[in-house]
Design a protein around this motif. Structure first.
Motif, PDB file in Angstrom:
ATOM      1  N   ASN A   1       2.086   2.144  -3.263  1.00 14.51           N
ATOM      2  CA  ASN A   1       1.009   2.338  -4.229  1.00 14.51           C
ATOM      3  C   ASN A   1       1.123   1.349  -5.397  1.00 14.51           C
ATOM      4  O   ASN A   1       0.928   1.702  -6.554  1.00 14.51           O
ATOM      5  CB  ASN A   1       1.011   3.793  -4.734  1.00 14.51           C
TER       6      ASN A   1
ATOM      7  N   ASP B   1      -1.592   0.574  -8.287  1.00 13.42           N
ATOM      8  CA  ASP B   1      -1.618   1.390  -9.494  1.00 13.42           C
ATOM      9  C   ASP B   1      -0.371   1.211 -10.357  1.00 13.42           C
ATOM     10  O   ASP B   1      -0.426   1.372 -11.573  1.00 13.42           O
ATOM     11  CB  ASP B   1      -1.772   2.873  -9.129  1.00 13.42           C
TER      12      ASP B   1
ATOM     13  N   ARG C   1       0.829  -1.215   0.000  1.00 14.97           N
ATOM     14  CA  ARG C   1       0.000   0.000   0.000  1.00 14.97           C
ATOM     15  C   ARG C   1       0.859   1.259   0.000  1.00 14.97           C
ATOM     16  O   ARG C   1       0.569   2.219  -0.726  1.00 14.97           O
ATOM     17  CB  ARG C   1      -0.944  -0.011   1.199  1.00 14.97           C
TER      18      ARG C   1
END
Length: 119
Positions: free
Chosen positions: A69, A72, A66
């Motif tokens: 990121n 993405d 997380r």
């Protein structure tokens, strides 16, 4: 070839998997995935032997995943880049990973362990 177990001592799932392997009477090398993650070459071989998509090797519920990121970023990365990233930090990997050089399991599901590692 001897079995290798990559786990994290503080991970409950890893402890369950390790206990299952021990109760099955299987001998394995116990490697702390956080301190000694598999190398890129080892990962390449494990991913090929597992028959799984490389995405299955990422710990998608982990903090590092997380924080970076990766949800993405991963779709834009090549498999080679993903393997390089995984090899840098064992905490990015779904665990435990168990391999005997030809078979590989990622995570712990008792029925899968029985099927793959059962006597």
């Amino acid at each position: 070839m001897a079995m290798t177990y990559y786990g994290y001592p503080k991970c409950g799932t890893c402890r369950k998997a390790k206990k299952w392997l021990e109760n099955a009477g299987l001998e394995f090398e116990d490697i702390n995935i956080a301190e000694n993650p598999p190398t890129k070459e080892q990962l390449k071989e494990m991913i090929a032997n597992s028959g799984l998509d490389i995405k299955k090797f990422f710990n998608v519920s982990g903090m590092k995943y997380r924080d970076l990121n990766l949800k993405d970023k991963l779709p834009e990365m090549t498999d080679d880049e993903k393997m390089s990233l995984l090899a840098t930090d064992g905490m990015l990997m779904k665990r435990p990973i168990v391999t005997d050089g030809s078979k590989v399991t990622v995570g712990f599901k008792e029925d899968e362990y029985q099927e793959v590692w059962g006597a």
